[in-house]
Design a protein around this motif. Structure first.
Motif, mmCIF file in Angstrom:
data_model
loop_
_atom_site.group_PDB
_atom_site.id
_atom_site.type_symbol
_atom_site.label_atom_id
_atom_site.label_comp_id
_atom_site.label_asym_id
_atom_site.label_seq_id
_atom_site.Cartn_x
_atom_site.Cartn_y
_atom_site.Cartn_z
ATOM 1 N N GLN A 47 0.830 -1.198 0.000
ATOM 2 C CA GLN A 47 0.000 0.000 0.000
ATOM 3 C C GLN A 47 0.869 1.254 0.000
ATOM 4 O O GLN A 47 2.077 1.188 0.211
ATOM 5 C CB GLN A 47 -0.949 0.027 1.187
ATOM 6 C CG GLN A 47 -0.320 0.043 2.555
ATOM 7 C CD GLN A 47 -1.366 -0.038 3.658
ATOM 8 O OE1 GLN A 47 -2.527 -0.351 3.431
ATOM 9 N NE2 GLN A 47 -0.963 0.261 4.868
ATOM 10 N N GLN A 48 0.222 2.380 -0.271
ATOM 11 C CA GLN A 48 0.919 3.668 -0.286
ATOM 12 C C GLN A 48 0.152 4.652 0.583
ATOM 13 O O GLN A 48 -1.028 4.445 0.876
ATOM 14 C CB GLN A 48 1.074 4.172 -1.720
ATOM 15 C CG GLN A 48 -0.171 4.074 -2.572
ATOM 16 C CD GLN A 48 0.121 4.241 -4.048
ATOM 17 O OE1 GLN A 48 1.136 4.797 -4.447
ATOM 18 N NE2 GLN A 48 -0.776 3.774 -4.887
ATOM 19 N N TYR A 49 0.841 5.725 0.978
ATOM 20 C CA TYR A 49 0.296 6.624 1.989
ATOM 21 C C TYR A 49 0.180 8.035 1.408
ATOM 22 O O TYR A 49 1.177 8.638 1.002
ATOM 23 C CB TYR A 49 1.195 6.633 3.220
ATOM 24 C CG TYR A 49 1.242 5.296 3.919
ATOM 25 C CD1 TYR A 49 0.467 5.044 5.044
ATOM 26 C CD2 TYR A 49 2.051 4.274 3.432
ATOM 27 C CE1 TYR A 49 0.503 3.810 5.685
ATOM 28 C CE2 TYR A 49 2.097 3.032 4.061
ATOM 29 C CZ TYR A 49 1.325 2.808 5.178
ATOM 30 O OH TYR A 49 1.359 1.590 5.809
ATOM 31 N N LEU A 50 -1.049 8.546 1.417
ATOM 32 C CA LEU A 50 -1.361 9.852 0.850
ATOM 33 C C LEU A 50 -1.648 10.843 1.975
ATOM 34 O O LEU A 50 -2.373 10.526 2.930
ATOM 35 C CB LEU A 50 -2.588 9.737 -0.064
ATOM 36 C CG LEU A 50 -3.097 11.020 -0.719
ATOM 37 C CD1 LEU A 50 -2.137 11.447 -1.830
ATOM 38 C CD2 LEU A 50 -4.498 10.806 -1.285
ATOM 39 N N THR A 51 -1.076 12.038 1.873
ATOM 40 C CA THR A 51 -1.373 13.111 2.816
ATOM 41 C C THR A 51 -1.730 14.360 2.032
ATOM 42 O O THR A 51 -0.993 14.774 1.128
ATOM 43 C CB THR A 51 -0.171 13.409 3.733
ATOM 44 O OG1 THR A 51 0.262 12.206 4.362
ATOM 45 C CG2 THR A 51 -0.555 14.413 4.805
ATOM 46 N N ILE A 52 -2.879 14.957 2.367
ATOM 47 C CA ILE A 52 -3.333 16.197 1.743
ATOM 48 C C ILE A 52 -3.506 17.215 2.861
ATOM 49 O O ILE A 52 -4.182 16.940 3.854
ATOM 50 C CB ILE A 52 -4.660 15.996 0.986
ATOM 51 C CG1 ILE A 52 -4.465 14.969 -0.137
ATOM 52 C CG2 ILE A 52 -5.182 17.309 0.438
ATOM 53 C CD1 ILE A 52 -5.731 14.673 -0.920
ATOM 54 N N ALA A 53 -2.901 18.382 2.714
ATOM 55 C CA ALA A 53 -2.931 19.355 3.807
ATOM 56 C C ALA A 53 -3.289 20.746 3.291
ATOM 57 O O ALA A 53 -2.799 21.189 2.248
ATOM 58 C CB ALA A 53 -1.591 19.394 4.523
ATOM 59 N N TYR A 54 -4.151 21.420 4.069
ATOM 60 C CA TYR A 54 -4.539 22.796 3.805
ATOM 61 C C TYR A 54 -4.027 23.682 4.938
ATOM 62 O O TYR A 54 -4.149 23.329 6.115
ATOM 63 C CB TYR A 54 -6.059 22.931 3.740
ATOM 64 C CG TYR A 54 -6.706 22.290 2.541
ATOM 65 C CD1 TYR A 54 -7.026 23.047 1.404
ATOM 66 C CD2 TYR A 54 -7.040 20.936 2.539
ATOM 67 C CE1 TYR A 54 -7.647 22.456 0.305
ATOM 68 C CE2 TYR A 54 -7.657 20.347 1.447
ATOM 69 C CZ TYR A 54 -7.954 21.113 0.331
ATOM 70 O OH TYR A 54 -8.566 20.536 -0.748
ATOM 71 N N SER A 109 -2.777 26.771 11.796
ATOM 72 C CA SER A 109 -3.332 25.427 11.945
ATOM 73 C C SER A 109 -3.366 24.781 10.569
ATOM 74 O O SER A 109 -3.235 25.451 9.544
ATOM 75 C CB SER A 109 -4.738 25.472 12.565
ATOM 76 O OG SER A 109 -5.612 26.261 11.788
ATOM 77 N N THR A 110 -3.523 23.469 10.541
ATOM 78 C CA THR A 110 -3.558 22.752 9.269
ATOM 79 C C THR A 110 -4.632 21.667 9.307
ATOM 80 O O THR A 110 -4.787 20.978 10.316
ATOM 81 C CB THR A 110 -2.201 22.080 8.955
ATOM 82 O OG1 THR A 110 -1.814 21.255 10.051
ATOM 83 C CG2 THR A 110 -1.136 23.103 8.704
ATOM 84 N N LEU A 111 -5.350 21.558 8.233
ATOM 85 C CA LEU A 111 -6.255 20.428 8.021
ATOM 86 C C LEU A 111 -5.454 19.368 7.287
ATOM 87 O O LEU A 111 -4.965 19.612 6.180
ATOM 88 C CB LEU A 111 -7.465 20.859 7.187
ATOM 89 C CG LEU A 111 -8.335 19.725 6.624
ATOM 90 C CD1 LEU A 111 -8.956 18.894 7.742
ATOM 91 C CD2 LEU A 111 -9.406 20.272 5.687
ATOM 92 N N GLN A 112 -5.297 18.202 7.908
ATOM 93 C CA GLN A 112 -4.518 17.125 7.312
ATOM 94 C C GLN A 112 -5.422 15.926 7.063
ATOM 95 O O GLN A 112 -6.076 15.436 7.982
ATOM 96 C CB GLN A 112 -3.361 16.734 8.227
ATOM 97 C CG GLN A 112 -2.343 17.840 8.419
ATOM 98 C CD GLN A 112 -1.210 17.441 9.346
ATOM 99 O OE1 GLN A 112 -0.942 16.263 9.557
ATOM 100 N NE2 GLN A 112 -0.542 18.434 9.915
ATOM 101 N N ILE A 113 -5.441 15.477 5.833
ATOM 102 C CA ILE A 113 -6.225 14.310 5.442
ATOM 103 C C ILE A 113 -5.243 13.196 5.094
ATOM 104 O O ILE A 113 -4.364 13.382 4.239
ATOM 105 C CB ILE A 113 -7.138 14.625 4.246
ATOM 106 C CG1 ILE A 113 -8.103 15.764 4.625
ATOM 107 C CG2 ILE A 113 -7.899 13.390 3.797
ATOM 108 C CD1 ILE A 113 -8.777 16.412 3.436
#
Length: 900
Positions: free
Chosen positions: A300-307, A362-366
């Protein structure tokens, strides 16, 4: 009553509706209104419950000590326990690149001793009072927590305050903790989440302190100095940079008195100003990709999306918190529901969202775990669409109410955990103290569907996120299953020249090592050092075809590197500089291999050993020889070898005697060249990417002729040891002294790897015990030597004259201790790994590879023996060392040389 008034107002609005289909419409509307009113009444009840629950979690008293420490008391009499949690408002944020890891390292060191307590006393006292003592480090704070039976809280606070303000960071514990932290880093690095998070931080927080890992790296910790950690401690560990939260079974008045007694004694300190950190919004969408390393899942692979979001002081912060929860932090969240749909259910394994924050932003991290075969671009597109949709699709009011109740009940549950509650609130206390935490709870009650939608519209709808993806390590095909990466060939030409070739396709560099055997035996005692003059004359004189500087210019024209003697100004590159051989080292690339080999053959077989080149060489070597005679360490080794052997074959005398070299004549050097460099006395080793057949064809073309005194061999010699058990003193009048202690031993060839590891391990112990702990040496170590069938060891130490007696006693004690030692598997493995690492480092260069193959040939082994040696090292066991240690160190009749 509130519900009834609302109902009446709604009925009035119904009366003014259009009269067409009045009865039906009115009935339907009234039925609907009853439903709405019931919801509103329910909402009103929920709101009251939320408020009640909120009040139940806000029973705190806040004080500020005279030294600036913020103190929060929360009484909880459910259990006779009290937690005291000190939040130090500093972490990895206040480090630089060189000191990265200091905050976490310091956290470890605070458990190692204070002005009043040793490490053992800290642990024993806490155990005696039934307490729990722990800590953890974050980016902008470090928590120190104790949990005590109420009757012993005074003792527990005394220990905690002592650790916080009186720690000594013991010098003798520093290296131990360094090793522990490096082990922790290694353990964490094997966890995928750690790799993923560190990579995300490095990309998202580039050029800010937040890009660095909290633990530091093995490199930064390895180089961290105690003074750096001490400076960090003295700067940030002051009471006006701390908040203390005390929760449990106490009364506020009594606890305030105790806190003043334990924590109020320490003065405030000057704090560096807070430097706000500004992050830049990404200008365009891109996925920044990387591969994991080590123990990383291959499926598997790991995705991070941050605002990037505003700091927690923003009026929208609470709304963004709820937005994050609905988006991906709760059961059946928006993102979870999206990827549970039939058309998307195989695209994501897990997905979640969280809101991270500090004082500045602050950051929104998905975060999502994806199958390897998923369409990553499509997953990113769907997630971004879901985030943007939060600006258009309202969350229902009753969902907010349910979420609020869930938060408040979790708050109540958390309060039972005492120390854990304080730890979970530390982020808020660092961001703005207890007033900020209280304000956040107040503003959370004001969150509405509209406030969430407006926050999404303002901060997320038109923003571009940063996206990182970490995939499994690259799979490198194991070609060794089909054939070895390295191919070897050995051949003796008709003129007696020994040739060995190593073929490896992975580099265009060609390394050539030409070895002339037994330089010192060939010189003879009266001419020791002549090889140094010959080597320089070879280079300076050129050849018949390329006289003088023309030869060097030819090498230069093909970018070749040539080395014929040791650089005296680089002290650690002379491990290949011994009386056993002379050498010419040549490096080129494959394109110029044939030209380089032609020039080398010309240099060896047709040298122009001119008077001018000879005189210049003498002018260079004689001062080096005179300087060597004044070097304390070299003088000690000369004396040692002159006494260790009945007849010294030249050890310690590579630069010879300056007075004898003065008398050396050109004709002697010319004659010496014809013997030393005749083909039968040479070994030519080539390591490169060219096919063995092609290399051998070129070698035979340029090296198959006869030259010099063909067939000449060095004089026969069998090393014999002299009398041991004697001590030799030599006075030089220098401020530094040198000790060399030697003895002999016998081992079999198959034990060579174990003896190697034993020597390395013992050398480490000598250095730690005599240099690091006792400060007796500026340099100390052991060398296990071999010449033909003779084995010996030398322990060398540089020290001050006043330390000689203690140093000798220390060396003897270490020899005695090593004989009786047992060897732990971890220590042996660490030493093996270090040896393999050093071997790898020294074999990065193709010329060095050729050199080490030459050493195996000189010992009568095959060319591939050097490649195979790592596998032999890996098989060494503690039992091997215990079997061999007495064989190596069995004798006490040491030969000792003291030069002072």
């Amino acid at each position: 009553m509130v519900c009834i008034r609302k109902f009446c107002r709604l009925l009035k609005s119904v009366y003014f509706m259009k009269k067409m289909k009045r009865e039906l419409k009115s009935c339907i509307t009234i039925l609907a209104l009853f439903s709405v009113i019931s919801c509103m009444c329910y909402g009103e009840n929920i709101e009251n419950k939320e408020s009640d629950l909120f009040q139940g979690t806000q029973q705190a008293s806040v004080f500020y000590l005279d030294n600036g420490m913020e103190v929060i008391f929360i009484e909880n009499h459910a259990n006779p326990m009290i937690a005291s949690v000190t939040i130090v408002k500093t972490g990895s944020r206040n480090e630089d690149a060189a000191s990265n890891g200091s905050a976490h390292f310091l956290e470890h060191l605070l458990f190692n001793g204070t002005k009043k307590r040793t490490q053992e006393q800290l642990y024993n006292e806490m155990d005696f009072y039934g307490g729990y003592n722990n800590a953890h480090t974050a980016t902008d704070h470090t928590n120190y927590m104790i949990l005590m039976p109420k009757e012993y809280i005074a003792q527990g606070m005394d220990i905690q305050a002592d650790m916080l303000f009186n720690s000594t960071l013991p010098v003798e514990k520093f290296e131990k903790e360094r090793g522990i932290v490096i082990e922790e880093i290694g353990k964490s690095a094997n966890q995928p989440a750690y790799q993923v998070q560190n990579y995300f931080q490095r990309i998202f927080y580039t050029d800010t302190p937040y890009e660095r890992p909290i633990l530091g790296t093995a490199s930064t910790i390895s180089h961290l100095k105690r003074d750096q950690v001490l400076a960090y401690y003295q700067t940030w560990y002051v009471p006006n940079n701390m908040a203390l939260m005390v929760i449990g079974d106490f009364t506020t008045a009594e606890m305030l008195k105790l806190v003043k007694e334990k924590y109020g004694l320490y003065p405030p300190g000057p704090l560096p100003g807070h430097e706000s950190i500004q992050l830049k919004q990404p200008s365009h969408l891109r996925i920044v990709r990387a591969h994991g390393v080590g123990k990383f899942p291959d499926n598997q692979q790991y995705l991070t999306i941050a605002y990037l979001l505003p700091p927690p002081a923003s009026v929208d912060f609470a709304s963004l918190g709820f937005l994050t929860e609905f988006l991906g932090s709760k059961e059946n969240s928006i993102l979870e529901a999206l990827f549970n749909q039939e058309s998307y259910k195989d695209m994501v394994n897990t997905i979640s969202a969280n809101l991270d924050f500090n004082r500045d932003f602050s950051t929104l991290q998905i975060s999502a775990e994806l199958p390897l075969n998923t369409d990553v671009d499509r997953v990113v597109e769907l997630i971004i669409q879901s985030v943007q949709s939060m600006a258009n699709n309202s969350v229902l009011a009753n969902e907010i109410s349910s979420a609020m109740i869930a938060r408040q009940t979790q708050e109540i549950y958390l309060l039972e955990q005492l120390h854990y509650y304080a730890m979970m609130k530390s982020n808020y206390l660092v961001a703005g103290g207890y007033p900020f935490l209280q304000d956040y709870m107040d503003t959370a009650l004001q969150v509405t569907p509209l406030s969430i939608r407006k926050a999404a519209e303002h901060y997320l709808r038109d923003r571009i996120p940063m996206v990182t993806l970490m995939s499994p390590p690259l799979q490198i095909p194991d070609v060794t299953k089909a054939q070895s990466l390295n191919q070897y060939h050995r051949e003796t030409l008709g003129n007696g020249l020994t040739v060995a070739v190593k073929e490896n396709k992975d580099s265009r560099v060609i390394g050539i090592h030409l070895l002339a055997k037994e330089r010192s035996l060939s010189e003879g005692k009266d001419a020791w050092g002549m090889t140094e003059i010959l080597q320089r004359t070879l280079l300076e004189g050129g050849t018949d075809k390329h006289p003088g500087k023309a030869l060097y210019q030819e090498f230069e024209s093909i970018g070749a590197e040539l080395k014929v003697h040791d650089n005296p100004y680089i002290p650690f590159d002379d491990y290949y500089h011994t009386p056993q051989f002379a050498y010419i080292r040549l490096k080129s690339i494959d394109t110029f291999f044939e030209k380089g080999l032609e020039l080398l053959a010309e240099m060896v077989s047709q040298p122009k050993l001119t008077k001018e080149a000879f005189d210049q060489a003498k002018r260079q070597v004689i001062p080096l020889s005179a300087t060597a005679a004044m070097n304390t360490g070299l003088v000690a080794h000369r004396l040692l070898y002159d006494n260790l052997f009945i007849k010294n074959p030249g050890f310690g005398w590579l630069l010879g005697d300056a007075k004898r070299l003065e008398k050396l004549q050109l004709q002697e050097v010319q004659a010496f060249h014809r013997t030393l460099y005749n083909p039968a006395n040479l070994m030519l080793v080539i390591s490169g990417n060219l096919p063995i057949e092609e290399v051998m064809k070129v070698v035979k073309n340029y090296f198959s002729n006869a030259w010099g005194e063909a067939g000449w061999q060095p004089p026969a010699f069998t090393p014999q040891f002299g009398k041991l058990g004697i001590t030799i003193h030599e006075k030089t009048g220098k401020s530094q002294s040198y000790i060399a202690l030697a003895n002999t031993f016998e081992v079999k060839e198959e034990d060579k790897p174990a003896v190697n590891i034993l020597g390395n391990l013992f050398s480490d112990r000598l250095a730690f015990n005599l240099r690091e702990k006792q400060g007796l040496a500026y340099t100390v170590g052991i060398q296990l030597e071999k010449y033909r069938d003779a084995h010996w060891y030398i322990i060398s130490m540089g020290t001050r004259p006043e330390n000689i007696k203690r140093a000798l006693t220390g060396i003897r004690e270490e020899i005695s201790n090593i004989r009786k030692a047992t060897f732990e598997a971890d220590e042996v493995q660490r030493t093996i790994n270090a040896a393999i690492g050093r071997r790898g480092m020294r074999r990065l260069d193709r010329v060095n590879q050729a050199y080490y193959i030459s050493m195996e040939l000189l010992d009568g082994n095959t060319p591939e023996a050097d490649d195979q040696y790592n596998e032999r090292l890996k098989k060494v066991t503690p039992q091997d060392l215990e079997r061999l240690v007495y064989k190596v160190f069995q004798n006490d009749n040491h030969l000792i040389v003291i030069v002072e």
